[in-house]
Design an enzyme around this catalytic site. Sequence first.
Site, short mmCIF file in Angstrom:
data_model
loop_
_atom_site.label_atom_id
_atom_site.label_comp_id
_atom_site.label_asym_id
_atom_site.label_seq_id
_atom_site.Cartn_x
_atom_site.Cartn_y
_atom_site.Cartn_z
N ASP A 1 1.10 -1.08 0.03
CA ASP A 1 0.15 -0.01 -0.11
C ASP A 1 0.88 1.21 -0.07
O ASP A 1 1.76 1.47 0.75
CB ASP A 1 -1.01 -0.12 1.42
CG ASP A 1 -1.93 1.19 1.28
OD1 ASP A 1 -1.79 2.07 0.45
OD2 ASP A 1 -2.74 1.24 2.16
N THR B 1 -7.89 13.41 -14.83
CA THR B 1 -9.26 13.37 -15.51
C THR B 1 -9.72 14.31 -16.12
O THR B 1 -9.68 15.58 -15.46
CB THR B 1 -10.19 12.42 -14.75
OG1 THR B 1 -11.37 12.49 -15.44
CG2 THR B 1 -10.53 13.10 -13.32
N SER C 1 -17.94 14.71 -9.29
CA SER C 1 -18.06 13.42 -8.12
C SER C 1 -16.86 13.77 -7.32
O SER C 1 -15.72 14.47 -7.45
CB SER C 1 -17.95 12.11 -8.53
OG SER C 1 -16.46 11.72 -8.95
N TYR D 1 -14.58 11.34 -6.31
CA TYR D 1 -13.57 10.78 -7.01
C TYR D 1 -12.66 11.81 -8.08
O TYR D 1 -11.54 12.10 -7.88
CB TYR D 1 -13.75 9.72 -7.80
CG TYR D 1 -12.81 9.22 -8.94
CD1 TYR D 1 -11.65 8.98 -8.84
CD2 TYR D 1 -13.30 9.76 -10.35
CE1 TYR D 1 -10.98 8.62 -9.78
CE2 TYR D 1 -12.32 9.43 -11.38
CZ TYR D 1 -11.15 9.00 -11.21
OH TYR D 1 -10.17 8.93 -12.29
N HIS D 2 -13.63 12.57 -8.70
CA HIS D 2 -12.91 13.36 -9.67
C HIS D 2 -12.40 14.59 -9.16
O HIS D 2 -11.40 15.20 -9.37
CB HIS D 2 -14.13 13.93 -10.70
CG HIS D 2 -14.47 12.98 -11.75
ND1 HIS D 2 -15.61 12.17 -11.30
CD2 HIS D 2 -14.08 12.66 -12.85
CE1 HIS D 2 -15.82 11.47 -12.78
NE2 HIS D 2 -14.98 11.34 -13.51
N LYS E 1 -8.86 14.26 -7.80
CA LYS E 1 -7.90 14.49 -8.88
C LYS E 1 -7.50 15.89 -9.03
O LYS E 1 -6.45 16.31 -9.37
CB LYS E 1 -8.42 13.84 -10.26
CG LYS E 1 -8.68 12.42 -10.45
CD LYS E 1 -7.39 11.68 -10.26
CE LYS E 1 -7.82 10.38 -10.87
NZ LYS E 1 -6.41 9.45 -11.15
N GLN F 1 -7.35 12.82 -18.59
CA GLN F 1 -7.78 11.64 -19.34
C GLN F 1 -9.48 11.45 -19.47
O GLN F 1 -10.07 11.71 -18.51
CB GLN F 1 -7.31 10.34 -18.85
CG GLN F 1 -7.43 9.03 -19.72
CD GLN F 1 -6.76 7.90 -19.62
OE1 GLN F 1 -6.28 7.31 -20.21
NE2 GLN F 1 -7.21 7.01 -18.41
N VAL G 1 -11.86 5.82 -20.69
CA VAL G 1 -11.31 4.57 -21.76
C VAL G 1 -11.98 3.67 -22.06
O VAL G 1 -12.97 3.11 -20.99
CB VAL G 1 -10.10 4.15 -20.97
CG1 VAL G 1 -9.25 3.28 -22.12
CG2 VAL G 1 -9.07 5.41 -20.63
N THR H 1 -28.60 1.56 -20.57
CA THR H 1 -29.08 2.54 -19.50
C THR H 1 -28.72 3.80 -19.73
O THR H 1 -27.33 4.06 -19.41
CB THR H 1 -28.87 1.96 -18.23
OG1 THR H 1 -27.63 1.45 -17.90
CG2 THR H 1 -29.80 0.90 -17.98
N TYR I 1 -28.52 7.78 -18.78
CA TYR I 1 -28.77 8.50 -17.53
C TYR I 1 -29.47 9.84 -18.08
O TYR I 1 -28.98 10.66 -18.68
CB TYR I 1 -27.60 8.99 -16.94
CG TYR I 1 -27.09 7.73 -16.24
CD1 TYR I 1 -27.31 6.64 -16.17
CD2 TYR I 1 -25.66 8.11 -15.52
CE1 TYR I 1 -27.06 5.58 -15.44
CE2 TYR I 1 -25.13 7.33 -14.77
CZ TYR I 1 -25.84 6.08 -14.70
OH TYR I 1 -24.98 4.79 -14.04
N GLU J 1 -25.49 16.27 -12.68
CA GLU J 1 -24.92 16.66 -13.93
C GLU J 1 -25.59 17.36 -14.46
O GLU J 1 -26.83 17.18 -14.59
CB GLU J 1 -23.97 15.67 -14.50
CG GLU J 1 -24.83 14.60 -15.04
CD GLU J 1 -24.22 13.20 -15.55
OE1 GLU J 1 -23.06 13.20 -15.51
OE2 GLU J 1 -24.84 12.19 -15.86
#
Lengths: 397, 397
Positions: B74, B144, B179, B181-182, B185, B208, B211, B253, B255, B328
């Site tokens: 880790d 990202t 988000s 997560y984003h 970054k 990025q 992908v 699906t 959104y 969003e």
Amino acid sequence: MRILILGGDGYLGWPTAMQLSASGHEITVVDNYLRRNLCREENIEPLYQTPNLHERTAIWKEKTGNQIEVIIGDLRNWEVIADAFSKSKPDCIVHYAEQPSAPYSMLNRKTASLTLMNNIEVTANVIFAMKEFCPDAHLIKLGTMGEYGTPNIDIEEGWLDITHNGRSQKFLYPRAAGSLYHTTKVLDTDLLWFYVRTWGLKVTDLMQGPVYGMFTEESSLDPRLLPFFNYDEMFGTVINRFVVQAVAGYPLTVYGKGGQTRGYLNIVDTLQCVKLAVENPAKAGELRIMNQFTETFSVNELAELVKKAGDRFGLDVKIKPIENPRKEMEEHYYNPKHTAFQKLGLKSVPLTENVLYRMMEVVSQYSADIINKRIFPGKAKWNQFNKTNNTTNSSLQ
Amino acid sequence: MRILILGGDGYLGWPTAMQLSASGHEITVVDNYLRRNLCREENIEPLYQTPNLHERTAIWKEKTGNQIEVIIGDLRNWEVIADAFSKSKPDCIVHYAEQPSAPYSMLNRKTASLTLMNNIEVTANVIFAMKEFCPDAHLIKLGTMGEYGTPNIDIEEGWLDITHNGRSQKFLYPRAAGSLYHTTKVLDTDLLWFYVRTWGLKVTDLMQGPVYGMFTEESSLDPRLLPFFNYDEMFGTVINRFVVQAVAGYPLTVYGKGGQTRGYLNIVDTLQCVKLAVENPAKAGELRIMNQFTETFSVNELAELVKKAGDRFGLDVKIKPIENPRKEMEEHYYNPKHTAFQKLGLKSVPLTENVLYRMMEVVSQYSADIINKRIFPGKAKWNQFNKTNNTTNSSLQ
């Protein structure tokens, strides 16, 4: 109003707790004594000892009859913060609970990691606790003017309208801080902004300049109610440090050319600003950013002002430029706006010779306790970083 | 070149390791199997099992004769990262070692805290390890396109020249991610930019896009060398997910309105871009930011393209808009620049029906293994957040 003050033992946290308690609010303070512990570890104790939070709140109750609740614990621990929020059911949270020193954050890997992880985790936990326990409460978060750095354009209050290729949008004002500590406040702002727009939280983010002074209306009730007063380079802000250097007969240590300009404010104006923010909350889904300072000075101007006050006090104050341990511009454009608090009614106290003179009176009572090796800065160098070091840094001793 | 690949077990990390090894570089991969563990905990295993890193590198050696060194640990643990840096003495570090899922980061407090603290601590440790072990090495960090969000102005490559009240400065392009997560970054970028300008590090930060795909030149040597392929909403990117839905006979699906537009790229173009960045390093004191995608599509356009390919493949593909679990804009301006990699010589692979058709061929080999409950998204809702929860979330089961 029920108000939860995180970091309630600090230089600003404790005076804020007393002032809001005196205003009739129900106050709970939380602290883990991080700053006291770091000062002890690094041997940079403040000028005089202050009672612990249980003792301070007992003195406060004795003097005013007002109860302040105390919770001792680390807000990185979810159980501590969940307990604090569920017990105090806050309408408003004032969040000071971060490692507050720029030089400390630049010292070595251990201090950098502590600063980064502590500050970001506490802020995240505060956000998560609001979502869980009080989504309608108002968070007042202490940021710093240092988030902006020293850009070549005017500094607005938090936001900037940008037009690019014929289209426009309002963005967070671009930030570029000068230390890891200041950068953690940038990260806090990013995180708060994300959750404000995602969850509709009410947040006020205060971009505060360096604070000076020690006296507040409430501390005048008893000298044991005075806040911490550090004069070392780690936890002492520049004006407080210069006053102690003057009293100790040491030259005022100006970094480099001394043209570094910042926005400053008296501790009583911090309290006024926070009270104004408490009483005029942000709206749901609003990240309200206010620049919290009252006057700008260059380091040279501050040194001259301290010298004048000191000479009147009977001290022979010298000024000595030293090699700048920081990486910063020593001459730069600086035009930050600060009208938001004026609009809310702030009546600020200017920095005068008299203000400095009064500080010198108190500091000189402790002149025998001033430890010379704590006076000189330059131990934390921005371009140096201690190698693998899991034990306390000993370079300060 | 000696190259250290952090997160070398991941969807992109492993193909990158093989490609750079095939190009003659000395590769060390580090991973703690975080993503494998999270997928197991949440019961969202990938479409097919992939060998562990020791097994993969053994197969790679058998097929090519090339040795890839493996370190399991880790990177939040300083001893692990210090060991990796001191053993591998990297000229270049490729840093993929973060929790990579936006929905996972929005699920509950535990997953949010893990994402935030993991991602920021690993990036900080990478910076500190560079300072200590290899200050002249080149760091390639995976960011990202999501850092920018969907602003109403053109998205430049990382930086923006701003003129305000008659004065100008170049700033980091303002970021507003969609988000947590984003947002981690975004915090990484802030942290990298601080240390690049303070310590003069060489850093390339790749913005990025999502992908898609699974085939790379190296994985064609043996199917056991294929990367992970997740098709759930947590770890499966949208195109991969749509392909699996099509094969499984489930409606694609979409959104909400499906007008969400993003920049995408084929996995082989990720490898090309990273190789170009490795071979054309950033300069000392440079934070070089490049937008790493090749084409923009709306979700509706992707769904239509997958439907066309699926219909040709003999599937009867339906498209079904569902309530958007995210917060969003579903229709918005989107004009991101991406010329930096073109200037370095990128020859990109477009997303065609044939590309999707070939993916369907492989996915259909595993059609019996597709678990229906893993196909449908909407379990992670941006406006919901699980209450105090120290155990694994069971809403996914």
